[in-house]
Design an enzyme around this catalytic site. Structure first.
Site, PDB file in Angstrom:
ATOM      1  N   ILE A   1      14.775  34.543  38.781  1.00 40.76           N
ATOM      2  CA  ILE A   1      14.209  34.552  37.429  1.00 40.76           C
ATOM      3  C   ILE A   1      12.673  34.487  37.498  1.00 40.76           C
ATOM      4  CG2 ILE A   1      14.064  33.300  35.243  1.00 40.76           C
ATOM      5  CD1 ILE A   1      16.978  32.338  35.825  1.00 40.76           C
TER       6      ILE A   1
ATOM      7  N   SER B   1      15.664  26.099  32.710  1.00 40.71           N
ATOM      8  CA  SER B   1      16.419  25.956  33.969  1.00 40.71           C
ATOM      9  C   SER B   1      17.576  24.977  33.752  1.00 40.71           C
ATOM     10  CB  SER B   1      15.511  25.544  35.119  1.00 40.71           C
ATOM     11  OG  SER B   1      14.873  24.308  34.860  1.00 40.71           O
TER      12      SER B   1
ATOM     13  N   ASP C   1      15.205  25.344  26.371  1.00 46.11           N
ATOM     14  CA  ASP C   1      16.506  26.013  26.199  1.00 46.11           C
ATOM     15  C   ASP C   1      17.645  25.138  26.723  1.00 46.11           C
ATOM     16  OD1 ASP C   1      18.131  28.311  25.527  1.00 46.11           O
ATOM     17  OD2 ASP C   1      18.276  28.761  27.670  1.00 46.11           O
TER      18      ASP C   1
ATOM     19  N   GLU D   1      24.285  18.445  26.472  1.00 41.50           N
ATOM     20  CA  GLU D   1      24.428  19.579  25.559  1.00 41.50           C
ATOM     21  C   GLU D   1      25.794  19.498  24.876  1.00 41.50           C
ATOM     22  OE1 GLU D   1      23.629  23.151  27.808  1.00 41.50           O
ATOM     23  OE2 GLU D   1      21.581  22.535  28.250  1.00 41.50           O
TER      24      GLU D   1
ATOM     25  N   HIS E   1      20.596  26.791  24.806  1.00 40.59           N
ATOM     26  CA  HIS E   1      21.002  27.276  26.137  1.00 40.59           C
ATOM     27  C   HIS E   1      21.469  28.744  26.062  1.00 40.59           C
ATOM     28  CE1 HIS E   1      22.591  25.800  30.280  1.00 40.59           C
ATOM     29  NE2 HIS E   1      22.200  27.069  30.349  1.00 40.59           N
TER      30      HIS E   1
HETATM   31  N1  LIG Z   1      18.906  28.954  30.531  1.00 41.46           N
HETATM   32  C1  LIG Z   1      19.843  29.710  31.040  1.00 41.46           C
HETATM   33  O1  LIG Z   1      20.682  30.255  30.332  1.00 41.46           O
HETATM   34  C2  LIG Z   1      19.883  29.935  32.490  1.00 41.46           C
HETATM   35  C3  LIG Z   1      19.442  28.969  33.363  1.00 41.46           C
HETATM   36  N2  LIG Z   1      19.467  29.198  34.711  1.00 41.46           N
HETATM   37  C4  LIG Z   1      18.953  28.158  35.606  1.00 41.46           C
HETATM   38  O2  LIG Z   1      17.803  28.668  36.266  1.00 41.46           O
HETATM   39  C5  LIG Z   1      17.825  28.220  37.606  1.00 41.46           C
HETATM   40  C6  LIG Z   1      17.015  29.170  38.465  1.00 41.46           C
HETATM   41  O3  LIG Z   1      17.680  30.413  38.526  1.00 41.46           O
HETATM   42  P1  LIG Z   1      17.318  31.505  39.637  1.00 41.46           P
HETATM   43  O4  LIG Z   1      15.922  31.943  39.509  1.00 41.46           O
HETATM   44  O5  LIG Z   1      18.368  32.536  39.552  1.00 41.46           O
HETATM   45  O6  LIG Z   1      17.533  30.667  40.955  1.00 41.46           O
HETATM   46  P2  LIG Z   1      17.070  31.044  42.430  1.00 41.46           P
HETATM   47  O7  LIG Z   1      17.929  30.229  43.317  1.00 41.46           O
HETATM   48  O8  LIG Z   1      16.998  32.506  42.598  1.00 41.46           O
HETATM   49  O9  LIG Z   1      15.569  30.457  42.483  1.00 41.46           O
HETATM   50  C7  LIG Z   1      15.271  29.088  42.421  1.00 41.46           C
HETATM   51  C8  LIG Z   1      13.972  28.874  43.167  1.00 41.46           C
HETATM   52  O10 LIG Z   1      13.599  27.516  42.996  1.00 41.46           O
HETATM   53  C9  LIG Z   1      13.062  27.080  44.242  1.00 41.46           C
HETATM   54  N3  LIG Z   1      13.078  25.617  44.292  1.00 41.46           N
HETATM   55  C10 LIG Z   1      14.131  24.809  44.580  1.00 41.46           C
HETATM   56  N4  LIG Z   1      13.738  23.531  44.519  1.00 41.46           N
HETATM   57  C11 LIG Z   1      12.427  23.524  44.183  1.00 41.46           C
HETATM   58  C12 LIG Z   1      11.474  22.503  43.961  1.00 41.46           C
HETATM   59  N5  LIG Z   1      11.787  21.206  44.089  1.00 41.46           N
HETATM   60  N6  LIG Z   1      10.197  22.874  43.651  1.00 41.46           N
HETATM   61  C13 LIG Z   1       9.860  24.187  43.548  1.00 41.46           C
HETATM   62  N7  LIG Z   1      10.730  25.195  43.750  1.00 41.46           N
HETATM   63  C14 LIG Z   1      12.004  24.863  44.050  1.00 41.46           C
HETATM   64  C15 LIG Z   1      13.927  27.754  45.277  1.00 41.46           C
HETATM   65  O11 LIG Z   1      13.300  27.785  46.539  1.00 41.46           O
HETATM   66  C16 LIG Z   1      14.103  29.146  44.670  1.00 41.46           C
HETATM   67  O12 LIG Z   1      13.110  30.034  45.087  1.00 41.46           O
HETATM   68  C17 LIG Z   1      19.320  28.190  37.956  1.00 41.46           C
HETATM   69  O13 LIG Z   1      19.585  27.274  38.995  1.00 41.46           O
HETATM   70  C18 LIG Z   1      19.962  27.754  36.671  1.00 41.46           C
HETATM   71  O14 LIG Z   1      20.098  26.362  36.683  1.00 41.46           O
HETATM   72  C19 LIG Z   1      19.904  30.384  35.223  1.00 41.46           C
HETATM   73  C20 LIG Z   1      20.350  31.368  34.395  1.00 41.46           C
HETATM   74  C21 LIG Z   1      20.438  31.204  32.962  1.00 41.46           C
HETATM   75  O1  LIG Z   2      25.310  31.283  29.798  1.00 45.48           O
HETATM   76  C1  LIG Z   2      25.718  30.233  30.272  1.00 45.48           C
HETATM   77  O2  LIG Z   2      26.744  29.698  29.918  1.00 45.48           O
HETATM   78  C2  LIG Z   2      24.943  29.486  31.343  1.00 45.48           C
HETATM   79  C3  LIG Z   2      23.716  30.179  31.779  1.00 45.48           C
HETATM   80  C4  LIG Z   2      23.124  29.381  32.873  1.00 45.48           C
HETATM   81  O3  LIG Z   2      22.565  28.351  32.642  1.00 45.48           O
HETATM   82  C5  LIG Z   2      23.291  29.835  34.251  1.00 45.48           C
HETATM   83  O4  LIG Z   2      23.617  31.011  34.472  1.00 45.48           O
HETATM   84  O5  LIG Z   2      23.074  29.009  35.149  1.00 45.48           O
END
Ligand SMILES: NC(=O)C1=CN([C@@H]2O[C@H](COP(=O)(O)OP(=O)(O)OC[C@H]3O[C@@H](n4cnc5c(N)ncnc54)[C@H](O)[C@@H]3O)[C@@H](O)[C@H]2O)C=CC1
Ligand SMILES: O=C(O)CCC(=O)C(=O)O
Length: 470
Positions: free
Chosen positions: A210, A287, A312, A317, A348
């Site tokens: 992301i 996140s 978000d 929640e 979210h």
């Molecule tokens: N609001 C929503 O609907 C959504 C939320 N998310 C959340 O977003 C998070 C991130 O998603 P992605 O980018 O796909 O994950 P990703 O795994 O591709 O990237 C996460 C990054 O955070 C870094 N990281 C880990 N611990 C860290 C720290 N203490 N300090 C700095 N960097 C650190 C990792 O090295 C990695 O590069 C997911 O784990 C999920 O919880 C994801 C999709 C939808």
């Molecule tokens: O859409 C959802 O239910 C969750 C999205 C999310 O936070 C994730 O993909 O980690």
């Protein structure tokens, strides 16, 4: 909105990947696979393989919670599985009841599959997280039970990045407040402390799927991008990685979090971090709710240090949609937060787009189906990744043995002794931490041998779980 035709196209591209034996996760990224998909069928290197099935697929029961996309339901129905579908997540006691006799469960971010819940899941084979985050599942415990967990690592990344871009502009122009005012009849045409985003600095914490996608979009808006990550990651465009969180905080006009929920990221931004930020800067979080200390954020907004926030995700929640669900009972600070200026709150929905949800539905349902029908664990987040090539269509009397066991010496010898009356066609084993997963195709197996093989394997000391496919 994705048209039925676009959804069909997506389904077809996943099907192509499945036929080629690739991981669903590779579909949209691998140049080789997109090249392969464009090869006319007569030239394709793939060949038809025999379908393996666990037993009658009509016996496979799947519980889908949290409004998982219809694309997944179609895939499971197409396999003849029995699907129970619920729009909301379930309270723990109901979840424990429901999970008792299902073979697979599909959830999104709210359902908590803890050790306490999983202990009751006697028939469970696989869990699908129809999202990116997997922090809601006790992954280690699931692995120790022999249950593989799959997710969708990047199908909603673009949707989250686009939401953040919208929120950066909205915060800079106080759009939330102006809109609420006008909805209630107040005309308030102001430019005080409203800014263009061009030339401003965006600080991204977590430069994964992301964060990196967001970086590209922000630069297209003329923003400077800094990012902080615990690992060194190649910068996209002219973005720059900084070596400390403090450096990012002190130089950024907007700070946005894109890290997973871990012990280390709990309250990653709290009072000292807000104090280290520029006066009048903005905070965004899509996140996980644990990443920001919200009471400290409330204080930083009240003091004028932080000029606005877009959130978000929240520590607690609501389990389902509904009026009044987001209240002080859920999180003690809700009324205080909603009374502050320039606060954008969304339920979210970062990954909630038609495109993301249909792609996730297809990807995770395909992963689960391949694991149930073929034992293929490639793409699992908690399991050794093991796959074998398919059987030829004309192969008879072949059984695939799927054996999950404690990762200790001597197990292979014991298992192969049991299988030694048959021809081992192919075999692959891998381990991850304390567990190992062995996949073997044996031939010359009469139907009458199958129960005996099962019983002997079941009696082995280090077995965690066994499945036989034929
Ligand atoms: N609001 C929503 O609907 C959504 C939320 N998310 C959340 O977003 C998070 C991130 O998603 P992605 O980018 O796909 O994950 P990703 O795994 O591709 O990237 C996460 C990054 O955070 C870094 N990281 C880990 N611990 C860290 C720290 N203490 N300090 C700095 N960097 C650190 C990792 O090295 C990695 O590069 C997911 O784990 C999920 O919880 C994801 C999709 C939808
Ligand atoms: O859409 C959802 O239910 C969750 C999205 C999310 O936070 C994730 O993909 O980690």
């Amino acid at each position: 909105m994705a048209s039925p035709q676009q959804i069909n196209n997506l389904q077809n591209s996943f099907q192509t990947a499945v036929n080629l034996g690739g991981s669903p996760g590779q579909v949209s990224t691998s140049p080789t696979q997109s090249f392969m998909s464009s090869i006319p069928r007569r030239m394709s290197v793939s060949k038809q393989t025999k379908a393996l099935k666990p037993f009658s697929t009509g016996d496979i029961k799947i519980l889908l919670l949290e409004n998982v996309n219809e694309t997944a339901v179609e895939i499971f129905n197409g396999q003849g599985y029995q699907v129970e579908y619920q729009k909301a997540s379930l309270p723990e006691d109901e979840l424990i009841e429901k999970i008792k006799d299902v073979h697979a469960v599909g959830i999104r971010s709210k359902t908590r599959l803890t050790e306490k819940v999983l202990k009751h899941a006697k028939n469970l084979v696989v869990i699908g997280c129809f999202c990116i985050g997997t922090n809601q599942v006790d992954l280690d415990y699931a692995a120790k039970m022999g249950v593989a967990v799959f997710n969708s690592p990047f199908s909603n990344s673009r949707s989250v990045a686009e939401l953040i871009i919208a929120e950066i502009v909205s915060l800079a122009r106080q759009l939330g407040d102006r809109s609420i005012e006008l909805h209630t009849g107040t005309w308030n045409k102001v430019s005080n402390k409203c800014w263009e985003v061009r030339g401003k600095t965006l600080g991204i914490i977590g430069y994964g799927h992301i964060g990196a996608q967001l970086s590209v979009l922000a630069e297209a808006f003329g923003m400077h991008v800094l990012y902080y990550d615990v690992i060194t990651i190649m910068a996209l465009g002219t973005a720059k990685q900084v070596s400390t969180l403090d450096e990012l905080l002190s130089k950024s006009d907007f700070v946005t979090c894109h890290v997973p929920a871990t012990g280390e990221t709990k309250n990653l931004l709290s009072a000292p971090q807000f104090a280290a930020m520029k006066d009048g800067s903005y905070v965004l979080n899509a996140s996980r709710g644990t990443v920001i200390d919200i009471p400290a954020l409330v204080q930083a907004i009240k003091s004028g240090k932080i000029a606005g926030t877009a959130l978000d995700v929240y520590p607690n929640e609501p389990a389902k949609n509904g009026a009044g669900a987001f209240n002080d009972e859920l999180n003690g600070w809700v009324s205080e937060l909603v009374s502050l200026p320039n606060v954008i709150l969304t339920p979210h929905i970062g990954g909630s787009t038609e495109e993301a949800q249909s792609a996730i539905g297809i990807e995770v349902a395909t992963g689960l189906t391949k694991y149930i029908n073929e034992g293929c664990s490639v793409g699992s987040v908690n399991f050794p990744e093991v796959a074998l090539r398919g059987l030829d269509l004309d192969q008879e009397n072949v059984v695939r043995v799927l054996y999950t066991h404690h990762n200790v010496p001597g197990v292979l010898k014991t298992v192969n002794n049991i299988l030694s009356n048959h021809n081992i066609e192919k075999q692959f084993s891998d381990s991850q931490g304390e567990i190992a997963y062995l996949m073997t195709d044996i031939s010359s197996v009469n139907q009458s041998d199958i129960k005996d093989i099962y019983d002997q394997l079941n009696a082995t000391e280090y077995k965690i779980s066994i499945r036989l496919l034929y």
